[in-house]
Write a protein that holds these residues in place. Sequence first.
Motif, PDB file in Angstrom:
ATOM      1  N   LEU A   1      -5.151   6.895   2.608  1.00 10.51           N
ATOM      2  CA  LEU A   1      -5.199   5.630   1.858  1.00 10.51           C
ATOM      3  C   LEU A   1      -6.092   5.721   0.627  1.00 10.51           C
ATOM      4  O   LEU A   1      -6.009   4.882  -0.271  1.00 10.51           O
ATOM      5  CB  LEU A   1      -5.733   4.504   2.766  1.00 10.51           C
ATOM      6  CG  LEU A   1      -4.803   4.044   3.891  1.00 10.51           C
ATOM      7  CD1 LEU A   1      -5.577   3.147   4.873  1.00 10.51           C
ATOM      8  CD2 LEU A   1      -3.599   3.310   3.336  1.00 10.51           C
ATOM      9  N   ASN A   2      -6.939   6.733   0.617  1.00  9.47           N
ATOM     10  CA  ASN A   2      -7.932   6.858  -0.461  1.00  9.47           C
ATOM     11  C   ASN A   2      -7.257   7.301  -1.756  1.00  9.47           C
ATOM     12  O   ASN A   2      -7.254   8.482  -2.103  1.00  9.47           O
ATOM     13  CB  ASN A   2      -9.009   7.853  -0.021  1.00  9.47           C
ATOM     14  CG  ASN A   2     -10.146   7.929  -1.017  1.00  9.47           C
ATOM     15  OD1 ASN A   2     -10.383   6.990  -1.783  1.00  9.47           O
ATOM     16  ND2 ASN A   2     -10.848   9.060  -1.021  1.00  9.47           N
ATOM     17  N   LYS A   3      -6.651   6.347  -2.447  1.00  7.42           N
ATOM     18  CA  LYS A   3      -5.928   6.651  -3.692  1.00  7.42           C
ATOM     19  C   LYS A   3      -5.806   5.375  -4.509  1.00  7.42           C
ATOM     20  O   LYS A   3      -6.001   4.263  -3.993  1.00  7.42           O
ATOM     21  CB  LYS A   3      -4.539   7.201  -3.385  1.00  7.42           C
ATOM     22  CG  LYS A   3      -3.615   6.219  -2.682  1.00  7.42           C
ATOM     23  CD  LYS A   3      -2.182   6.716  -2.627  1.00  7.42           C
ATOM     24  CE  LYS A   3      -1.534   6.669  -3.985  1.00  7.42           C
ATOM     25  NZ  LYS A   3      -0.097   6.879  -3.965  1.00  7.42           N
ATOM     26  N   LEU A   4      -5.472   5.548  -5.764  1.00 13.17           N
ATOM     27  CA  LEU A   4      -5.280   4.388  -6.633  1.00 13.17           C
ATOM     28  C   LEU A   4      -3.934   3.752  -6.371  1.00 13.17           C
ATOM     29  O   LEU A   4      -2.963   4.433  -6.046  1.00 13.17           O
ATOM     30  CB  LEU A   4      -5.364   4.824  -8.099  1.00 13.17           C
ATOM     31  CG  LEU A   4      -6.717   5.386  -8.550  1.00 13.17           C
ATOM     32  CD1 LEU A   4      -6.622   5.876  -9.996  1.00 13.17           C
ATOM     33  CD2 LEU A   4      -7.820   4.330  -8.404  1.00 13.17           C
TER      34      LEU A   4
ATOM     35  N   ASN B   1      -8.535   1.483  -6.399  1.00 13.84           N
ATOM     36  CA  ASN B   1      -8.510   2.269  -5.171  1.00 13.84           C
ATOM     37  C   ASN B   1      -8.130   1.360  -4.003  1.00 13.84           C
ATOM     38  O   ASN B   1      -8.668   0.258  -3.862  1.00 13.84           O
ATOM     39  CB  ASN B   1      -9.889   2.908  -4.920  1.00 13.84           C
ATOM     40  CG  ASN B   1      -9.908   3.702  -3.624  1.00 13.84           C
ATOM     41  OD1 ASN B   1      -9.964   3.131  -2.533  1.00 13.84           O
ATOM     42  ND2 ASN B   1      -9.866   5.016  -3.748  1.00 13.84           N
ATOM     43  N   GLN B   2      -7.211   1.832  -3.172  1.00 13.05           N
ATOM     44  CA  GLN B   2      -6.698   0.979  -2.094  1.00 13.05           C
ATOM     45  C   GLN B   2      -7.786   0.544  -1.130  1.00 13.05           C
ATOM     46  O   GLN B   2      -7.814  -0.610  -0.699  1.00 13.05           O
ATOM     47  CB  GLN B   2      -5.615   1.729  -1.314  1.00 13.05           C
ATOM     48  CG  GLN B   2      -4.357   1.959  -2.103  1.00 13.05           C
ATOM     49  CD  GLN B   2      -3.218   2.486  -1.244  1.00 13.05           C
ATOM     50  OE1 GLN B   2      -2.152   1.896  -1.231  1.00 13.05           O
ATOM     51  NE2 GLN B   2      -3.438   3.566  -0.535  1.00 13.05           N
TER      52      GLN B   2
ATOM     53  N   TYR C   1       0.852  -1.196   0.000  1.00 16.02           N
ATOM     54  CA  TYR C   1       0.000   0.000   0.000  1.00 16.02           C
ATOM     55  C   TYR C   1       0.880   1.235   0.000  1.00 16.02           C
ATOM     56  O   TYR C   1       2.093   1.166   0.154  1.00 16.02           O
ATOM     57  CB  TYR C   1      -0.983  -0.003   1.176  1.00 16.02           C
ATOM     58  CG  TYR C   1      -0.386   0.274   2.530  1.00 16.02           C
ATOM     59  CD1 TYR C   1       0.189  -0.744   3.288  1.00 16.02           C
ATOM     60  CD2 TYR C   1      -0.408   1.561   3.071  1.00 16.02           C
ATOM     61  CE1 TYR C   1       0.726  -0.487   4.529  1.00 16.02           C
ATOM     62  CE2 TYR C   1       0.132   1.815   4.318  1.00 16.02           C
ATOM     63  CZ  TYR C   1       0.699   0.803   5.049  1.00 16.02           C
ATOM     64  OH  TYR C   1       1.228   1.058   6.282  1.00 16.02           O
ATOM     65  N   ASP C   2       0.210   2.350  -0.190  1.00 16.36           N
ATOM     66  CA  ASP C   2       0.928   3.618  -0.289  1.00 16.36           C
ATOM     67  C   ASP C   2       0.053   4.696   0.346  1.00 16.36           C
ATOM     68  O   ASP C   2      -1.131   4.478   0.602  1.00 16.36           O
ATOM     69  CB  ASP C   2       1.181   3.922  -1.779  1.00 16.36           C
ATOM     70  CG  ASP C   2       2.274   4.951  -1.963  1.00 16.36           C
ATOM     71  OD1 ASP C   2       2.841   5.412  -0.960  1.00 16.36           O
ATOM     72  OD2 ASP C   2       2.555   5.292  -3.128  1.00 16.36           O
ATOM     73  N   LEU C   3       0.641   5.846   0.591  1.00 17.00           N
ATOM     74  CA  LEU C   3      -0.101   6.970   1.159  1.00 17.00           C
ATOM     75  C   LEU C   3      -0.057   8.127   0.176  1.00 17.00           C
ATOM     76  O   LEU C   3       0.887   8.243  -0.608  1.00 17.00           O
ATOM     77  CB  LEU C   3       0.520   7.410   2.487  1.00 17.00           C
ATOM     78  CG  LEU C   3       0.670   6.322   3.552  1.00 17.00           C
ATOM     79  CD1 LEU C   3       1.476   6.853   4.733  1.00 17.00           C
ATOM     80  CD2 LEU C   3      -0.689   5.837   4.029  1.00 17.00           C
ATOM     81  N   ASN C   4      -1.046   8.981   0.234  1.00 17.50           N
ATOM     82  CA  ASN C   4      -1.075  10.132  -0.669  1.00 17.50           C
ATOM     83  C   ASN C   4       0.192  10.965  -0.562  1.00 17.50           C
ATOM     84  O   ASN C   4       0.822  11.295  -1.549  1.00 17.50           O
ATOM     85  CB  ASN C   4      -2.291  11.013  -0.360  1.00 17.50           C
ATOM     86  CG  ASN C   4      -3.540  10.472  -1.013  1.00 17.50           C
ATOM     87  OD1 ASN C   4      -3.511  10.075  -2.172  1.00 17.50           O
ATOM     88  ND2 ASN C   4      -4.630  10.435  -0.258  1.00 17.50           N
TER      89      ASN C   4
ATOM     90  N   TRP D   1      -8.903  -3.202  -0.285  1.00 20.66           N
ATOM     91  CA  TRP D   1      -8.850  -3.791   1.055  1.00 20.66           C
ATOM     92  C   TRP D   1     -10.194  -4.420   1.424  1.00 20.66           C
ATOM     93  O   TRP D   1     -10.247  -5.465   2.056  1.00 20.66           O
ATOM     94  CB  TRP D   1      -8.466  -2.719   2.103  1.00 20.66           C
ATOM     95  CG  TRP D   1      -7.014  -2.306   2.050  1.00 20.66           C
ATOM     96  CD1 TRP D   1      -6.196  -2.320   0.956  1.00 20.66           C
ATOM     97  CD2 TRP D   1      -6.226  -1.814   3.140  1.00 20.66           C
ATOM     98  NE1 TRP D   1      -4.955  -1.852   1.294  1.00 20.66           N
ATOM     99  CE2 TRP D   1      -4.937  -1.535   2.632  1.00 20.66           C
ATOM    100  CE3 TRP D   1      -6.480  -1.562   4.483  1.00 20.66           C
ATOM    101  CZ2 TRP D   1      -3.913  -1.033   3.426  1.00 20.66           C
ATOM    102  CZ3 TRP D   1      -5.462  -1.057   5.280  1.00 20.66           C
ATOM    103  CH2 TRP D   1      -4.186  -0.799   4.759  1.00 20.66           C
ATOM    104  N   VAL D   2     -11.278  -3.756   1.031  1.00 18.59           N
ATOM    105  CA  VAL D   2     -12.612  -4.316   1.293  1.00 18.59           C
ATOM    106  C   VAL D   2     -12.749  -5.638   0.544  1.00 18.59           C
ATOM    107  O   VAL D   2     -13.178  -6.659   1.100  1.00 18.59           O
ATOM    108  CB  VAL D   2     -13.716  -3.327   0.876  1.00 18.59           C
ATOM    109  CG1 VAL D   2     -15.088  -3.993   0.931  1.00 18.59           C
ATOM    110  CG2 VAL D   2     -13.688  -2.092   1.783  1.00 18.59           C
TER     111      VAL D   2
END
Lengths: 363, 672
Positions: free
Chosen positions: A210-213, A222-223, A72-75, A227-228
């Motif tokens: 986290l809300n990013k591609l 979208n991350q 995962y990544d962060l904005n 995850w969902v």
Amino acid sequence: MKSLTLYIIVLFSTIVTLFSCGEDDSGEYSELPNTSKVVMDLNAVPYPKLSDYNFFEGEMKSLIPVEGVIPYDLNSTLFTDYALKKRFVWMPENVRASYVSDTDILNFPDGAVLIKNFYYNNVQPDNSTRIIETRLMIKKDGKWTFANYVWNDEQTEASFSMNGSFTNITWQQGDETKTTNYRIPSRVECFTCHKSQQDSLPIGPKPQNLNKLFNYSDGTKNQLTKWVELGYLENNLPTGITTSTDWTDKTQPLELRVRSYLDINCAHCHREGSHCDYRPIRLAFNETVTPSNLGICIEPQEFINNSLTHIISRGSTQRSEMYYRLNSVLENERMPLLGRTIQHTEALELMDEWISSMEEPCP
Amino acid sequence: MKRIATLLLAFTGCCSLYAQQSCDEALSVTEGQYNVSFNDGSEVPPNCIDTAIATMGVWYSYTATENHNISISTNVEDVTNTDTRIMLYSGDCENLTCIDGDDDSGGNFTSFITFSAMAGETFIFAFENNWNSDDFSFVLTEMPYNPPMFTPQDVTLSGAYKNCVADLNGDYLDDIVSPVEGFVNVLYQMEDGTFTSAQLTAPSTVFMPGWSMAAGDYDGNGYNDLLYGNGSGAAIMLADNEGTSFSEKIESNPEFFLFSQRTNFVDINNDGNLDAFVCHDVQPNVYFLNNGEDGYEFIQGGLGDYPDGGNYGSIWVDYDNDNDPDLFIAKCRGGGSMAAMNELHRNDGDGVFTIVASIDTNESNMADMIQTWSSAWADYDNDGDMDALVGASSFANGGHKFMVNNGDGTFTDGTEGSGYDDFTGINNEHVAHDFNNDGFVDVFGGGNAIMMNNGDMTFTPMTIDFGHGPIGDLNNDGFLDVFTGTKIYYNNGNDNNWMKITLEGVDSNRNGIGARVEIHASTGTWTQQIRDVRSGDGFRYMSSLNVHFGLGLTETVDQLVIKWPSGVVDIVNNPQINQTTHVTEGETVLSISDVENNLFKLYPNPAKDYIQVEGQNIEITRALIYTVNGRIVSDSQITNNTISVQELAQGTYAVILQDNTGKYHTSKIIKE
């Protein structure tokens, strides 16, 4: 008393989470196939070696995750002397995180682990890649535990160490050769930034960040959606999430980029209820909608020199103490206090552009 | 606007378009208002403020016809304020010397400068366009002559840690110390007040003093060592036996994260060896316990144990007058954390401490959640015990607190009406010194003000135009000066008298750190003053280890008393004023004689069991008995003016008797 209350709340919410997850198991979530090769015995962690967890397959230094270990990544990300980072998350079967708010970290289940690898490319003299450390945060009995692993010179293994140390590194950053005496943090330093009262907390994995591609091996998604889908996140997300941005993305509004940078780099100490909230700035992403929280036209409390009239002096970088501190490398002046020892040139350019863009000077 | 003005000038044919464009063409001005315009190609004034580089300047000169205080302000009524900078010089155009400079002191980014000009004296001043090149006006005002308290003088010294004023070469004159990687740069103060620079080699360390410094003779070799407080550890630099280099170092374990804040040299267990104490920002405090034989134990715990620290400003002060240094910790932490609770640790001797203010107890009334980085301790009312100004670094959790020592181990909040209740300046640094030598200790603290002690437990702010730095007597004139990294702010002094005392410990640590120094007088605005010798006050800086007293107009000091940590008491009767008195531990005991005095007689003498103090109007409360070699053998409270000598071996002894007014008397006795 306050910390006791908090502890009870954390404990309670953990029980609720476990309970509700148990209830929902057969419901709307697709279950993770029982194929994860990760070894996670909460009674035995932290293990002495990083390889003991079996997060990666093949040559460990390639950081190719086994199934269930999700990149995962962060904005926007924390600056740590230009170190590059690869982040992963793993959770045990049949448990998942849940949404709390846009600005709070997800409520992770026990056994969840956040894996953050710190490395440099183009390390001199031979332009190699060097992984320095892998920092884990493991959730155990409702609390987060730090486990830091320092990689050996051969890049074949990383060993548990919470003592902290320095390591010299020289690398090519664009057209520039940079050098730093990189600090691998001790447990105390980890805690200093990651604390909330007496408890440790992750900083990055908030819905706003986290809300990013993300470009997964099977396509871009979208991350949070991913995850969902993976069963790592309860599907209780609101329809809209107030989201930070990638501060390096010049197509984004300037102030949004600044607020995103300040949130991830500064807000762990400068937000309401934090280590340094006796100073007037509040830099969490949801707090910086208020100009005075950014320090705009607010006089600094600590005297450095007569030129620094405000924390942010509209239109004048040279008069802005925040810029001065982000620019300084002296340990008693620089900000952030921990994690940075050299200048983050590109971020300084962003701050300069933002401050210079404000037209009306402070009264 | 600028263009029109230029055009007008051209029309009137006045002088030159380029008047005032260089130092040589400086316009001579007197009292009045003047309009200023920048011109391309003008001479850029040398920068007296910082390292910024301007591109244009406008030049003026002023010659005083009689003695005046002069102010120049660019904040002029009915004229739009612009962001100006002014530089002030003495000398001539070939040889300009910066006197002062100002950026924003006039408010709203305007400049304001004051200086004293003596009749016939010429000053050159110039404005530069670092911030902008707009037109503005200034007003020069002549005021009655009243010398300012401090005069700045430029100092050239390289290094990023110019935080220390301490003697490095053993002559007790305050030197200026600036550590750099692998070296210690020093400006040695000479007898004539000039400085000689030197670069001493020093072991390399990653623990450079980014957070604080302390100085003291840790190894007792006669030369002061340095303690560096760094964000990841601490280091002690040990001076060699000639004081010409730093030859060895002691460092905290690199595997132990130590986020140093205030550092101090202090003899924690009173074994005669200085220990090195370090405040830890995010954990319990630590110290290097010196065994006096090249060894030490690194200890965490016992002196401020809150789990995640909050320890910013430690100060060692004997608040309970039992002749050992107690520890007050000014603490700070946001988020409502109890780490912010200030702590007081009472030294009960031999390394045993009792907590009398903390999250668990407030028996001393010093526990408080003020966000503070330092406290300033002194006997502000000269009543014989140490009071405290707990200085706020932020008003988020309460303001400054002025705490008055009740003399019984507790304090009373005396903030109301003290001047601190409505003083809004805040600072990380608060230090106590007598800056005007009036015999009442002032506080250098918040908002670039010195709070001048009015002598009645009230304070009045005196604004100064410089920030904090280490303090010492940098021209040996008996008035305290401040070093700010680029300038020495010399104290111009006044008619008040002073004393300085330098110490050399023998049984106690070499510097006499932890000693209580007292002076007594019979007449004047004060009758006693006390100081504690300490290494490290305020938050960051190391100020002089020499003891300084302002005396006011008092001409006669009856007694100087040094109570050493060892228990030895030295007494100097009628010490000289306006000079430095050096006392080696025990030296005055050696010169005690049995000269008759008209106050009392000791009888019988020689004696077997008891000696009676016979005299009118004298009540002796304490007796210290020394061998003739100056070694203390007993220190006891006495009643009925009766001294027991039963326990003494046969021989001759020196005695120091303290009466119920606090005064000391000396004599000799013989045990049969």
